[in-house]
Design an enzyme around this catalytic site. Structure first.
Site, short mmCIF file in Angstrom:
data_model
loop_
_atom_site.label_atom_id
_atom_site.label_comp_id
_atom_site.label_asym_id
_atom_site.label_seq_id
_atom_site.Cartn_x
_atom_site.Cartn_y
_atom_site.Cartn_z
N TYR A 241 0.65 -1.06 -0.41
CA TYR A 241 0.16 0.22 0.27
C TYR A 241 1.13 1.32 -0.37
O TYR A 241 2.08 1.47 0.70
CB TYR A 241 -0.95 0.07 1.23
CG TYR A 241 -2.02 0.97 1.20
CD1 TYR A 241 -3.04 1.34 0.60
CD2 TYR A 241 -1.05 2.36 1.88
CE1 TYR A 241 -3.46 2.87 0.52
CE2 TYR A 241 -2.20 3.71 1.55
CZ TYR A 241 -2.88 3.87 1.54
OH TYR A 241 -4.06 5.23 1.91
N GLU B 49 -3.26 7.60 -3.82
CA GLU B 49 -3.14 6.42 -3.11
C GLU B 49 -3.09 5.02 -4.56
O GLU B 49 -3.62 5.03 -5.63
CB GLU B 49 -4.11 6.91 -2.74
CG GLU B 49 -4.41 5.15 -2.02
CD GLU B 49 -6.15 5.18 -1.19
OE1 GLU B 49 -5.95 4.52 0.05
OE2 GLU B 49 -7.41 3.82 -2.54
#
Length: 397
Positions: free
Chosen positions: A119, A207
């Protein structure tokens, strides 16, 4: 302003970040042709909506055992069929709420062999007024659960704007993610690329989830979400062209035409306030007295009668609104202007729900007189506490 995944990947590709080849589909008859332009042997079919959690989402018109909004297929024909099945349907995720969002675009891209899912995010840290990196070894669809249950697995740090991005930032992330050998160099380069993209395009959030290590040992951005500072869009006509108004709340879209700061919420009491701080306080006190605000609406300090009228129309267009609280503290904004705007709006669209008006400040007596002599069924309030109590009581009864 948010954009779709396929648009975000287009920007990443422009800046040299590693992404898969893909095609966007807006009509079912295009799906097979678009899928056929990709190499395979796997094709990933993704619903394009402005919300996360697509993989775990469900369609409102769901067959028993049907998969979510991200599907792995093994042939051009299967990819085309899945795209056709998703187009035009309503996808519900944790971020869309129960109403969901209609899928008007599908993104078909080459599948990737995945060794690890990581992530990564860049965002504006309001506390430090700096750009911050957020990284974790636990990428994928359960990142929210990781943040809630094992926050120690998440690395976060900000970048000093005096120095900007430096290679040691990238190495810090690489080591935290457990990358080795050539992957460290790739990470240092990718982090610098993302920082430059974030800065040059005036982003609020970028993101990458997941950032993957492929079965060949290389880094790749497998998914991407981007949000941009709406106040800076005028500097980026290329980004403005990416706006998809079908993904926005119609009331919020209408409010933007009149430079109104409006955000739709899930409550039953509509709010019209001048000043963001006062608007937040108004929503808080509504909750304190046992109800929920239906919106955040700041008409600003220099609103005109016409602007106030449009604001009132937007509030009353929400079918969830069971009552309206107008809370104005007149400084630059004059109370008589607000009163005239409210009266004009009520006469134009009608008043089907209780309306409580609290005015204080510049020309307050004149404003109260306009309300009192209007002949309308308006409840006057002496202060914010009184206004909140009266509108909640009126709605509850």
């Amino acid at each position: 302003m948010n954009i779709h995944e396929y648009q975000a990947k287009g920007l990443l590709r422009q800046y040299g970040a590693p992404v898969s080849d893909g095609r966007v589909v807006t009509r079912a008859e295009e799906a097979k042709t678009m899928a056929g332009e990709l190499d395979g042997p796997m094709w990933v079919v993704k619903a394009q909506i402005h919300a996360g959690g697509r993989g775990k989402g469900t369609f409102k018109e769901t067959d028993a055992g049907e998969k979510g909004g991200v599907r792995l297929t093994k042939s051009v024909e299967e990819a085309a069929e899945e795209a056709k099945r998703m187009l035009g349907r309503t996808l519900v995720t944790k971020q869309t709420g129960p109403s969901g969002k209609q899928v008007n675009r599908i993104y078909i891209e080459d599948g990737s062999g995945i060794e690890r899912e990581l992530y990564l995010a860049l965002l504006v840290d309001r506390g430090t007024s700096r750009i911050s990196y957020v990284a974790s070894t636990e990428g994928g669809m359960d990142i929210e659960e990781v943040a809630d249950k094992t926050p120690e697995k998440i690395l976060s740090f900000s970048v000093d704007p005096a120095t900007g991005y430096q290679p040691f930032h990238g190495r810090r992330i690489a080591f935290a993610l457990g990358l080795e050998g050539p992957q460290v160099k790739q990470c240092v380069q990718l982090m610098g690329t993302l920082y430059r993209l974030f800065l040059e395009k005036d982003m609020e959030m970028l993101e990458i989830n997941p950032l993957i290590v492929t079965d060949r040992g290389d880094l790749k951005c497998l998914d991407a979400k981007m949000g941009f500072d709406g106040n800076a869009i005028y500097r980026h006509p290329d980004i403005a062209e990416l706006r998809d108004t079908t993904e926005e709340d119609p009331k919020e879209l209408e409010a933007s035409k009149y430079d109104l700061n409006y955000i739709a919420l899930d409550g039953e009491i509509g709010c019209m306030v001048n000043g963001a701080g006062l608007a937040m306080a108004t929503m808080d006190i509504i909750k304190l007295y046992g109800a929920e605000p239906a919106n955040f609406l700041d008409v600003g300090g220099g609103a005109t009668k016409e602007k106030v009228t449009e604001a009132f129309k937007i509030i009353t267009s929400d079918p969830n609104v069971k009552g309206i609280l107008v809370n104005i503290f007149g400084g630059i904004m004059r109370c008589d202007i607000i009163a005239e705007g409210v009266i004009a709006a009520v006469k134009e669209v009608g008043l089907q729900v209780p309306l409580v008006v609290r005015l204080e400040g510049t020309n307050v007596e004149k404003g109260k007189e306009i309300i009192a002599t209007s002949g309308l069924n308006v409840i006057a309030a002496d202060d914010l506490k009184d206004g909140a109590e009266k509108i909640v009581k009126a709605v509850k009864s």
